[in-house]
Every structure is written in structure tokens, then in C-alpha cells.
Design a protein around this motif. Structure first.
Motif, PDB file in Angstrom:
ATOM      1  N   UNK A 163      26.822 -40.113 -19.710  1.00 14.66           N
ATOM      2  CA  UNK A 163      25.706 -39.687 -18.859  1.00 14.66           C
ATOM      3  C   UNK A 163      25.123 -40.871 -18.094  1.00 14.66           C
ATOM      4  N   UNK A 164      25.004 -42.014 -18.759  1.00 16.10           N
ATOM      5  CA  UNK A 164      24.445 -43.190 -18.096  1.00 16.10           C
ATOM      6  C   UNK A 164      25.391 -43.696 -17.013  1.00 16.10           C
ATOM      7  N   UNK A 165      26.709 -43.656 -17.278  1.00 18.31           N
ATOM      8  CA  UNK A 165      27.682 -44.086 -16.274  1.00 18.31           C
ATOM      9  C   UNK A 165      27.627 -43.180 -15.049  1.00 18.31           C
ATOM     10  N   UNK A 166      27.474 -41.881 -15.260  1.00 25.26           N
ATOM     11  CA  UNK A 166      27.380 -40.951 -14.133  1.00 25.26           C
ATOM     12  C   UNK A 166      26.124 -41.227 -13.307  1.00 25.26           C
ATOM     13  N   UNK A 167      25.004 -41.482 -13.980  1.00 27.50           N
ATOM     14  CA  UNK A 167      23.759 -41.767 -13.262  1.00 27.50           C
ATOM     15  C   UNK A 167      23.841 -43.085 -12.501  1.00 27.50           C
ATOM     16  N   UNK A 168      24.657 -44.025 -13.015  1.00 28.06           N
ATOM     17  CA  UNK A 168      24.779 -45.335 -12.375  1.00 28.06           C
ATOM     18  C   UNK A 168      25.880 -45.381 -11.327  1.00 28.06           C
ATOM     19  N   UNK A 169      26.694 -44.334 -11.239  1.00 26.40           N
ATOM     20  CA  UNK A 169      27.799 -44.334 -10.294  1.00 26.40           C
ATOM     21  C   UNK A 169      28.954 -45.209 -10.725  1.00 26.40           C
ATOM     22  N   UNK A 215      21.339 -49.968 -12.437  1.00 26.45           N
ATOM     23  CA  UNK A 215      21.957 -49.278 -11.303  1.00 26.45           C
ATOM     24  C   UNK A 215      21.433 -47.856 -11.167  1.00 26.45           C
ATOM     25  N   UNK A 216      21.225 -47.189 -12.293  1.00 29.92           N
ATOM     26  CA  UNK A 216      20.680 -45.829 -12.256  1.00 29.92           C
ATOM     27  C   UNK A 216      19.281 -45.824 -11.653  1.00 29.92           C
ATOM     28  N   UNK A 217      18.463 -46.810 -11.997  1.00 27.40           N
ATOM     29  CA  UNK A 217      17.120 -46.917 -11.419  1.00 27.40           C
ATOM     30  C   UNK A 217      17.187 -47.165  -9.917  1.00 27.40           C
ATOM     31  N   UNK A 218      18.138 -47.997  -9.475  1.00 25.94           N
ATOM     32  CA  UNK A 218      18.290 -48.270  -8.045  1.00 25.94           C
ATOM     33  C   UNK A 218      18.723 -47.019  -7.288  1.00 25.94           C
ATOM     34  N   UNK A 219      19.642 -46.277  -7.883  1.00 26.88           N
ATOM     35  CA  UNK A 219      20.093 -45.035  -7.234  1.00 26.88           C
ATOM     36  C   UNK A 219      18.958 -44.023  -7.142  1.00 26.88           C
ATOM     37  N   UNK A 234      30.343 -53.159 -29.885  1.00 30.01           N
ATOM     38  CA  UNK A 234      28.963 -53.506 -29.568  1.00 30.01           C
ATOM     39  C   UNK A 234      28.887 -54.379 -28.319  1.00 30.01           C
ATOM     40  N   UNK A 235      30.039 -54.866 -27.841  1.00 29.98           N
ATOM     41  CA  UNK A 235      30.088 -55.605 -26.586  1.00 29.98           C
ATOM     42  C   UNK A 235      29.720 -54.749 -25.389  1.00 29.98           C
ATOM     43  N   UNK A 236      29.491 -53.467 -25.592  1.00 30.96           N
ATOM     44  CA  UNK A 236      29.028 -52.582 -24.513  1.00 30.96           C
ATOM     45  C   UNK A 236      27.581 -52.851 -24.133  1.00 30.96           C
ATOM     46  N   UNK A 237      26.833 -53.549 -24.975  1.00 35.06           N
ATOM     47  CA  UNK A 237      25.382 -53.701 -24.780  1.00 35.06           C
ATOM     48  C   UNK A 237      24.991 -54.214 -23.398  1.00 35.06           C
ATOM     49  N   UNK A 238      25.553 -55.328 -22.882  1.00 35.43           N
ATOM     50  CA  UNK A 238      25.131 -55.775 -21.550  1.00 35.43           C
ATOM     51  C   UNK A 238      25.442 -54.775 -20.452  1.00 35.43           C
ATOM     52  N   UNK A 239      26.494 -53.984 -20.634  1.00 31.74           N
ATOM     53  CA  UNK A 239      26.860 -53.010 -19.615  1.00 31.74           C
ATOM     54  C   UNK A 239      25.897 -51.823 -19.625  1.00 31.74           C
ATOM     55  N   UNK A 240      25.353 -51.501 -20.795  1.00 27.10           N
ATOM     56  CA  UNK A 240      24.339 -50.442 -20.852  1.00 27.10           C
ATOM     57  C   UNK A 240      23.107 -50.849 -20.055  1.00 27.10           C
ATOM     58  N   UNK A 241      22.682 -52.106 -20.221  1.00 28.88           N
ATOM     59  CA  UNK A 241      21.516 -52.579 -19.473  1.00 28.88           C
ATOM     60  C   UNK A 241      21.785 -52.558 -17.977  1.00 28.88           C
ATOM     61  N   UNK A 242      22.987 -52.983 -17.580  1.00 33.25           N
ATOM     62  CA  UNK A 242      23.323 -53.001 -16.154  1.00 33.25           C
ATOM     63  C   UNK A 242      23.375 -51.585 -15.584  1.00 33.25           C
ATOM     64  N   UNK A 243      23.913 -50.638 -16.348  1.00 34.10           N
ATOM     65  CA  UNK A 243      23.975 -49.263 -15.857  1.00 34.10           C
ATOM     66  C   UNK A 243      22.583 -48.663 -15.724  1.00 34.10           C
ATOM     67  N   UNK A 244      21.682 -49.014 -16.628  1.00 32.74           N
ATOM     68  CA  UNK A 244      20.298 -48.556 -16.485  1.00 32.74           C
ATOM     69  C   UNK A 244      19.697 -49.078 -15.188  1.00 32.74           C
TER      70      UNK A 244
END
Length: 457
Positions: A386-392, A343-347, A331-341
Motif C-alpha cells: 500500500x505504501x509503495x502504491x501511494x509513493x508511486x 514520496x507519498x506525502x509529496x504526491x 529489516x533493511x527495508x526500514x530506510x525505504x519505508x521512510x523514503x516511500x512515506x
């Protein structure tokens, strides 16, 4: 490490000031007098340090933004609060035990109070000595019991939270005791700085205690909300989507909020699993780790009221490094999910010719993400991929049951440019400590290892 060093720093500063107000030793060096002066020094030093540490601990519990920035996040502020409170109560026990020991020694004739020794009591406060002694004794018993409850993990969090609210009251009683028995030496000559410091600390600590008793802590950062969706995911993870009323200031990816769904249960800290879009919505991904979180799926439904306080935390990825390594355990992935979202929005914005000012630097940053799980769920892994790919973001999925755990050597091999990166870890504490020790031994700067100290008890 920071908690230990800061605790010792506070202790040493208080000790230096406390020494200024100690009574001067008379020229007569009789053994009875020497033993008595050692006793007085121990009594006054332990009492001064105890109330000083407890006062700083009370102020740290206020959840003030400037304090959070100073210590590196609310999670670290609470860990320091816990450490200082434990030291303070431990020294108060020593102070009380020393007094009882000397009382017994005097009763058995093994220690004698020298005649003619000037009293250190402030004469005007003598009428209060009886109540100050008795009340402080019972307050100390209660404080020790509450610390035991806090350390005993079998006690449910809701009971810990309710009982913990009594600690400010015990602190106020100890402040009363300390004011009544503060030796007159602290009000004279070189003792004035010591008296000024301890009185200021007790004043601020008393204000903090009263705010806690009357439920004023964090009130201005609390926003009402409504549960929009309750979704049970695999691996015992519950996803909550909330709509907040106007007043939420927005949050950075990696921060957390204190969520209250039941006033009787109180607030629980949960990392925010979504980036801020300005629409008032946020999501929590909550792992079933205890009775309360395990029962949330049956307790909550769409339309329920909620309160969210925050945002808190400094685990926000802001270091300017050209490379970052992220390690999320379960569940420690949670902050990284928010960050990837984010980055995906910025891209997406950059591709539509509407980039923000910060987009170029963030999108040029190279990121390796290690998702460490005992046994992954295909649906969750697919969503992360999928989220990691969208975030680069370069994603590495490691399932310990089939691929083994992530070691320092393995991380170095899979991310060979690790010396140029900062590492951001969120997951089991022992796992993080092992990575930290190995990477620092290999040459990573201590300031480049960031770990979410997500422990409030």
C-alpha cells in the motif's frame, strides 16, 4: 573498499612524514651499526605510525557532522575508526615486540649496541622515561584485551560499550609515552614537519579522548523524548513511536539515530522508519537480532523516557538519477519505508495543488523496490504494498523460501534499465557485496552503488 583505500592513504601519509625524522646513518658501515640503525628505524617508524593512526581513530569517534560528510556517513566513519584503531594497536604491538626482541638478542650476545652512537632521547624528558615505559606497557595490554572484546561477538553489546570507554584512557597513556620518547631528530631540520604533524594529531586525539571520557561526544545533537507506542509486529520486528522535545533538527529519509532507553545499556543505532513531518514524532522499526533488541518489547512501554542523538547517515537517496533501484533485505527495508512515506506525502501535496519545490523532480523519478525476505508476513507485505502504491514505487516482493534469492542476473532482467539507475542497498553485508561485484562487473559505475554500512562494532 573506501575504508581500505582510506586506511592505506592515512598510513602512507604518516609514513612519508615519519621518514623525515629518522636518524641519519653514520658513514661507518660496520655490521653492528647497520643492524642497530635498522632496529632504530623500525622502532621509530612503528611508534610514529601507531600513535598517528590511533589519533585519527580517536578524532573519527567524535561523530562530527563535517567528518561524517567527508567519509560518506557515520557508519563509514566508525568502520574507518575501527580499521585505523586495529592497525594502530597492531603497530604498537610490533613496536613493543621489537623492543623486547632486541633486548633478548642483546642479552644473548647476538646483537650489540654500538659504542659512541649519539642518543636520540630528548635530554629534558629523561626523568619521565621510567613511567612512560611502564604505563604504556600496561596500557597496551589493556588495549589489546579491549580489541579482543570488540571483535568477539559473543560478548553482549552493553559490556562491549562499557569496556570500550576505557580505550580513550589507554590512548592518553600512549600519547604520554610518545611525547616522552619522540626522538630529538624530529625536532631538528627536516624533522620539524613530522614533529608538527604528530603533535597536532596527538593534541586533537587527546581532546577527543577527554570528550569521550567525560561523556561529551554527541551531546549537542542529543534530544530528550518519550515513548508514545510500543507495537510488536510479525517477523520479530518491534515498532516504536516516539515524541521528541524541541531541538530535533529534522531528518532525511534513510538516516538513523542513536537511541538510549536505558543509561546503563547506552545508545544503539536504529534506522528511522518514518519521514519527517515537523511534528516531533519519529518511528523506529527494530529487528530482534540480539539479547537487548529481543528483550525490548518487555522492557519498554508508553510513557518511558528516551534520548535520541542525530540524525546521522548519508544514505539519503540524493543523486539526481532519473532511475533508482532499491534493494531491502529483511529489516533493511526500514530506510525505504521512510523514503516511500516522504514520496507519498509529496504526491499528496502535488494532487492538492500544494507541491514543494523539489516535488516535480522526485515524482518524475522511476523507482524499482526489491523487498527480499526469507518468508514474508501477509500483514507487513500488505502495508509495504500500500505504501509503495501511494509513493508511486514499483514493488517486487521476493520470498527466498518459495521464489529463490535475488541474484544479479535476476535483478538485471526484472529492471532492464539498470545501467541508467543508481542502486541503494540495505541488508546483509554478503548479499550486498555479491550484488555490488556483479553489477560493477556488468558496467554499473562504482559511485552509483550505495550501501548502508550499518555496523558499529
Amino acid at each position: 573498499m573506501m575504508r581500505a583505500s582510506t586506511t592505506w592513504l592515512v598510513l602512507l601519509v604518516l609514513l612519508a612524514f615519519a621518514w623525515l625524522g629518522l636518524p641519519a646513518w653514520p658513514a661507518d658501515g660496520a655490521p653492528d651499526l647497520q643492524r642497530w640503525m635498522v632496529y632504530l628505524d623500525g622502532l621509530y617508524l612503528s611508534g610514529y605510525l601507531a600513535i598517528g593512526l590511533m589519533s585519527v581513530a580517536m578524532v573519527l569517534a567524535l561523530r562530527m557532522p563535517w567528518l561524517e560528510r567527508w567519509v560518506g556517513g557515520l557508519d563509514r566513519a566508525y568502520r574507518l575508526h575501527k580499521s585505523l584503531a586495529e592497525w594502530g594497536i597492531g603497530l604498537a604491538l610490533f613496536h613493543y615486540g621489537l623492543r623486547l626482541l632486541v633486548k633478548e638478542l642483546r642479552g644473548s650476545g647476538l646483537m650489540v649496541k654500538p659504542k659512541g652512537l649519539a642518543s636520540q632521547a630528548v635530554e629534558a624528558l629523561r626523568p619521565f622515561h621510567g613511567t612512560a615505559k611502564d604505563w604504556a606497557e600496561w596500557a597496551l595490554y589493556l588495549a589489546v584485551a579491549l580489541v579482543v572484546v570488540a571483535l568477539w561477538r559473543r560478548v553482549p553489546y552493553r559490556w562491549f560499550a562499557r569496556l570500550h570507554r576505557l580505550l580513550p584512557a589507554t590512548y592518553l597513556v600512549m600519547v604520554y609515552h610518545s611525547v616522552v620518547f619522540l626522538p630529538q631528530g624530529y625536532w631538528q631540520g627536516l624533522g620539524w614537519p613530522a614533529a608538527g604533524l604528530i603533535m597536532a594529531l596527538m593534541l586533537f586525539g587527546s581532546v577527543a579522548a577527554l570528550m569521550s571520557l567525560f561523556g561529551r561526544v554527541g551531546l549537542r545533537r542529543r534530544v530528550a523524548g518519550e515513548v508514545l507506542e510500543v507495537k510488536q509486529l510479525a517477523l520479530d520486528v518491534l515498532e516504536l513511536r516516539l515524541k521528541l522535545a524541541p531541538g530535533w533538527p529534522g531528518h532525511e529519509s534513510g538516516q538513523f539515530g542513536l537511541a538510549t532507553f536505558d543509561s546503563r545499556e547506552g545508545a544503539h543505532p536504529f534506522t528511522i522508519a518514518s519521514s519527517w513531518k515537523g511534528d516531533g514524532e519519529l518511528r523506529f522499526a527494530i529487528k530482534a537480532l540480539g539479547d537487548y533488541t529481543r528483550n525490548l518489547p518487555t522492557l519498554l512501554k508508553a510513557g518511558d523516557a528516551a534520548w535520541v542523538e542525530g540524525p546521522y547517515g548519508r544514505f539519503v537517496f540524493a543523486d539526481g538519477k532519473p532511475r533508482q533501484i532499491w534493494v531491502g533485505g529483511g529489516i533493511g527495508m526500514t530506510p525505504f519505508l521512510a523514503r516511500m512515506q516522504e514520496l507519498a506525502q509529496l504526491r499528496e501535496a502535488a494532487s492538492s495543488a500544494l507541491p514543494t519545490a523539489e516535488a516535480p523532480a522526485l515524482l518524475a523519478q522511476q523507482v524499482d523496490l526489491f523487498y527480499c525476505t526469507r518468508k514474508g508476513d501477509p500483514d507487513i507485505t500488505r502495508r509495504i504494498t500500500e505504501l509503495a502504491a501511494a509513493a508511486g514505487v514499483n514493488l517486487h516482493v521476493l520470498e527466498s523460501t518459495t521464489q529463490g534469492q535475488l541474484s544479479v542476473e535476476r535483478l538485471m532482467a526484472m529492471s532492464p534499465q539498470w545501467r541508467e539507475a543508481s542502486l541503494w542497498f540495505c541488508g546483509p553485508a554478503r548479499f550486498g557485496q555479491a550484488l555490488r561485484e556483479g553489477l560493477l562487473a556488468g558496467g554499473l559505475a562504482a559511485g552509483d552503488f550505495h550501501q548502508e554500512a550499518f555496523e558499529f562494532r
